[in-house]
Every structure is written in C-alpha cells, then in structure tokens.
Write a protein that holds these residues in place. Sequence first.
Motif, PDB file in Angstrom:
ATOM      1  N   VAL A   1      23.781  19.309  63.783  1.00 54.18           N
ATOM      2  CA  VAL A   1      24.501  18.068  63.501  1.00 54.18           C
ATOM      3  C   VAL A   1      26.000  18.355  63.498  1.00 54.18           C
ATOM      4  O   VAL A   1      26.459  19.296  62.843  1.00 54.18           O
ATOM      5  CB  VAL A   1      24.086  17.477  62.137  1.00 54.18           C
TER       6      VAL A   1
ATOM      7  N   GLN B   1      22.032  11.781  69.253  1.00 51.46           N
ATOM      8  CA  GLN B   1      22.027  10.567  68.437  1.00 51.46           C
ATOM      9  C   GLN B   1      23.430  10.359  67.873  1.00 51.46           C
ATOM     10  O   GLN B   1      24.063  11.311  67.413  1.00 51.46           O
ATOM     11  CB  GLN B   1      21.033  10.705  67.282  1.00 51.46           C
TER      12      GLN B   1
ATOM     13  N   VAL C   1      25.538   8.520  64.991  1.00 52.85           N
ATOM     14  CA  VAL C   1      25.448   7.838  63.699  1.00 52.85           C
ATOM     15  C   VAL C   1      26.870   7.557  63.214  1.00 52.85           C
ATOM     16  O   VAL C   1      27.667   8.477  63.053  1.00 52.85           O
ATOM     17  CB  VAL C   1      24.704   8.696  62.660  1.00 52.85           C
TER      18      VAL C   1
ATOM     19  N   PRO D   1      18.501   6.050  65.285  1.00 52.82           N
ATOM     20  CA  PRO D   1      19.518   6.561  66.220  1.00 52.82           C
ATOM     21  C   PRO D   1      18.915   7.180  67.471  1.00 52.82           C
ATOM     22  O   PRO D   1      19.514   7.103  68.547  1.00 52.82           O
ATOM     23  CB  PRO D   1      20.273   7.607  65.388  1.00 52.82           C
TER      24      PRO D   1
ATOM     25  N   ILE E   1      27.712  12.621  63.728  1.00 51.16           N
ATOM     26  CA  ILE E   1      28.067  11.632  62.713  1.00 51.16           C
ATOM     27  C   ILE E   1      29.564  11.383  62.810  1.00 51.16           C
ATOM     28  O   ILE E   1      30.367  12.312  62.719  1.00 51.16           O
ATOM     29  CB  ILE E   1      27.693  12.112  61.304  1.00 51.16           C
TER      30      ILE E   1
ATOM     31  N   CYS F   1      22.559  15.365  66.717  1.00 49.53           N
ATOM     32  CA  CYS F   1      23.202  14.201  66.111  1.00 49.53           C
ATOM     33  C   CYS F   1      24.699  14.448  65.947  1.00 49.53           C
ATOM     34  O   CYS F   1      25.124  15.565  65.627  1.00 49.53           O
ATOM     35  CB  CYS F   1      22.566  13.911  64.741  1.00 49.53           C
TER      36      CYS F   1
ATOM     37  N   ASN G   1      21.974   6.234  57.244  1.00 49.13           N
ATOM     38  CA  ASN G   1      21.333   7.535  57.123  1.00 49.13           C
ATOM     39  C   ASN G   1      20.685   7.919  58.447  1.00 49.13           C
ATOM     40  O   ASN G   1      20.043   7.094  59.091  1.00 49.13           O
ATOM     41  CB  ASN G   1      20.278   7.519  56.012  1.00 49.13           C
ATOM     42  N   GLN G   2      20.850   9.176  58.830  1.00 49.85           N
ATOM     43  CA  GLN G   2      20.447   9.581  60.175  1.00 49.85           C
ATOM     44  C   GLN G   2      18.948   9.694  60.355  1.00 49.85           C
ATOM     45  O   GLN G   2      18.463   9.734  61.489  1.00 49.85           O
ATOM     46  CB  GLN G   2      21.110  10.919  60.551  1.00 49.85           C
TER      47      GLN G   2
END
Length: 617
Positions: free
Chosen positions: A272, A390, A392, A564, A363, A361, A601-602
């Motif tokens: 992440v 993803q 987020v 996501p 963020i 992911c 929230n992921q």
Amino acid sequence: MSDNSFFLSKPKGLARRSSGWPMELEKAAEPLEDSVANNLKTQPGHAIPDMEDDRSTQISKPKTVFISYSHDSEVHKERVLELANRLCEHGIDANLDQYEESPPEGWQRWMLNQVESSDYVLVICSETYNRRFRAKEEVGRGRGVTWEGGVIIDELHHVQAKNLKFIPVTFTDNDSHHIPSPLASATVYNLSQSDGYEHLYRRLTDQPFTKKPQLGKPIKLDSRESKSEGGTQFSPNNPGAVDRSAQTDENTAALEDDVIKVALERQFPEDVAIVYVEERNGELILKAFNARQTSLEPLEPSPVPSTIDIDLSELLASNSLDIIVQLKSYRPGTCVIGQFFGWLRELRKTLHEESQRTLSCVIINDRTRFNLPWEMLHLPKQETLGTIAQIVHWHDVQDPDTWEWASLPAPQQQVDRCRGRVLMYADTEEIIAARCGLTLLQKYRRLQFTDSKQLLEHWQQTDTELGLIYFTGQGLQDISLDELKARLDYTSSLQYRPSVVFIDMSLPTRGESIMTYPLLAAAFLENGVKGVVGRLGTVRDEQAASILDSFFAQHHRDREAPIPELLRRLRLEALQRLRSAFNEENCLLYLATCLYTYSGNQMTVLDLATEEDTAHG
C-alpha cells in the motif's frame, strides 16, 4: 470411486505441456476456463510466480494431491478433471479416479492408499458430495464418496482433528453451504473467485501470500516527548504548511504512556502506498509513504501542469478524443507528480523482485483546490494509475467524539462487510429506470424514495440492515450540509451496522460555501459510513446505467472483492476496450468510468440481500 463412465490418461510429466487440451474436453471445461483457468494469468494484485522462470520458488519434491469428489454430472466431472490437469501442469502430482481404468489392488484399497499416502486431499464440496459423505444417499449410489468419507473421518479421528491434509474446495458460491461438518472449520477455496486458484496453489506449494518478516533489530526510541498520535502528516488545519513537529526518523518510534507508537503510515501493508498532496502559493507539494520503501519527503513546490488540471465536473461536455489526447500527452518530467511516479516505479520493482507482490492500493489525501484526475494519470508502458492499483481517496475526517482529525483511514486486517438491503433515492421513477441499470433494479432487495429527507428519516429509524444507500438525480441538493451532519449524527445504526453510500450524481469537487463532494464524503465517513462511491462529473444516463450494471455484475461474480478493486476492474475493462478501438464511444465510456471514485476504508465489501434470498427465506 467405482462409478466411472470413462477414463483418461494423466498428463505426462509435471511441467506445462506444449500441446492443447483435446477438443472434446475444451468445450466441456468452458465453465472452469472462465472462472478458474483464466485466473492463472498474471493480474494486478494477483500474480502467481512462474515455476519455470523463477528458480527461487522451485519445489524440491512435487507435492502429491488426491481429489475426492462426487459424480454429480458430466460437466462437474469435467471441471474436476480440468482442475487435476491444471495442477499437474503447474508441478503438483494430482490423482483422481479418471486417470485409472482398473487399479490392480481394487478400488477400495486404491482409494484408501491415495488418501493415506497423499500430501493433501482436495475435497470437492457439493450438495451431492456432502449427502454421500454423511452416508445419506440411497442404497447403491455414490459408494465411492461414502467410502472415502469414512476414511477421512477415521484419519481425522486418529490425529485428534488436527487437520493438515484435507482441503475443502468449491466451484460455486452455493457449494459453500455443503461443506462436510468435519471440515467446516478449515479454509475453503472457492475457485469461482478471481483469486481462488491462486490461493489454493499457494497452499499446496507452501508459498503464502504474506510471509512473516525476519526478526529485525529493536526499535530505537525517540527520547523527546511525542506530539502527535497520528504519525507523520501534513497539518490539516493549515494546508499551506508542513507539520514538521510530527515528523520522525524512518527507524524510530515514540514512547508515550508506556506504549510504543509507530507512525500510522508505517502500519499499512507493504503493498500500500500513501500520498499526501497540498497546495502552497498556487503550487503542488507532495509527500509519499510506504512501509518498505524510504519515504518521498516534501518536495519543492511545482506548478500544476495544464494538461492534467481538468474541470472534472464538465469533463464529458468537451470532446472526449481531445481529452484523451491531452492526458496522453502529459509528461511529468521533474514536477512533484513526476517524482512521485519515479518513486512508485521503484516501489513496484522492489515488491516484485523481493516478495513477488504487486502494488495493491494507493491511498490519496488530496487537499488542493486543483482537479487532478488521479485515476486517469498515465504511467510508462501504456499503464494508468487507476488500473495498476486500487485507488482509495481520503478526506481529513474529524472524530465527532474527540474532535481530533484523522488524515488516513485506519489500517485494517479484516474486511468491513456491509450487509442488507439497498436504500435508493431518485427524483422520479423515470430517473431510476434510466440510470440505475437492470442488475441493481432486478437482483437486489431495495426500498425507493423520491424525497431525500424521508430517506434519511427512514435510515435513522429502521432496524433493517442496509448495506448500500444509493442517491441519484438531484438528491441531497435540497438539504444543507449541516442538516445532513446532524441527521447522520443521530443515525445510531451506523455505529454497529456498516453501510456504503453511492452518490451517482454530479457534484462540484471544489468550493467552500456549497456542498462539494469531498465535504459530503467526509460527512458520511466521520459518522460511521465505511465507504463512499462518488461521481465527479456529469455522465449521460446510458453511460451511468452501463457502468452501474458492470459494477454490480463484477460484484455478483466476486462478492469478496473490495469496492476499490471492483472500480479498478471497471477502469481496466474500459481501458482495454479503448485500446482495441480508439473511437468516440470508447473514449466517453473510459472517461465516464474514471469519474467514479471511492473514499473510505480500503477493505470494504458489499454483501447485499438479493431477491433470491427473499424467495428462499
């Protein structure tokens, strides 16, 4: 099992064969090809190491696997055969009755020897298998499974139920209701899910997705008094300044009240990436974090390239071909976005080389007034940020109990499962019919309102689980932001019954006095909503219906996929379609798909009640 109707030769060797499958098997195995075999291909977030190319993952001795199953139908038998063949191709010595014509020791001893001598036994669960496993089938039918069930129960009894061998496997979601009770506590591998085969293969070859790290050196504690619990971050109250007081050394933590506190950014998994973006004197300033890689410290501010500062709210009012060409022409160079892309490239390379993982992911906490199209930003090798991982989004959220600011979602180890019905708002039935798509309207249990205040009142008062709150048309524009926050504050069910909000309407992304999308998303998140899907621009009704249909079709195929990830797959499908035919229609669909973003929230998963649940309930 002794009720075979035909037998086939086991694939020779334990490497991939150069020739294809026999034509008569190709056709019968199509269901498994669609839901399982295609998952062997490398996908973002689901990469399977190539046993031939990566010598570090070579297995010294092939694992042996016996497949226990029932002959439910010819199609079911072909699915099981295809699974066995695939396992053999990927270096696992799989055995099943279809490879045998008449074992010299007889079927009963052959089954007994297979169960006892194999490293693993895959139990292909179905309603028929479970019935025969429990010896509840009519006399004379399914004797093979009944015999094997007795052998499995006996061996589990012998090892005092310490199950290291027997692995339940399903081909459909419904099969999960028919796991034999002695195996009910074991991990079930659902091969209809996108990563089902990968997880099973990792289990059989002892290649866990997440490896426990080597024991490191003790943490060097900072002797100064800690000033922040939130970790390294920008100041949420002063977007033009960096909060230097909260910064710590890469390898230090703070000791406060006899508790070691590690920076929040360091608590996220290594796959992440976290990005903070702020504005200083009309220019961008950026910082990026990752648990494995050295942080990208605040860079010298740089102007926003005109090619990516796009009015998202009116994006599709422009010529879509021109927008795509404009985005494609962007070359980040030495600006902060370009330096971030370079840092991200090194992170992806490190993850691949050192742990055979991909970036899952990103963020993003974007506090600027600019309209940066993060999901659409182009990377080298014809990739885009919104398709490799993803995405987020997070907005500074204030805790209503403490008034403290959270600059990131909480790191999660488990999913937030949002269960229940769909609560829908639209101005008229015509708008619902035009925009919502057939999947949402026909498959899921829903309640519909044409007055947003009535919907919010129902949300406050109902005891029914609501997994998704869906707004379209002009909803929420007849209510002030303060009134919305007050209503949400008194919706106590949000604290113990998680929900997702889907805002399928055009809202401005920037502004102070009006209800913008970031302010609206933050209002929902700070009152307990787990995730918010929002549309950042105007989309035609037919495009909205198509995207919504695709979203819920993806969800129905893979109910364990976080929101996501569902959006990432939609963007990837739209991009692949655009690459196959570069025309106005595909440009519009791709841009419209990228306008749907996720905040929250992921690891939020939808678990919506369907009309089928009603029929069977």
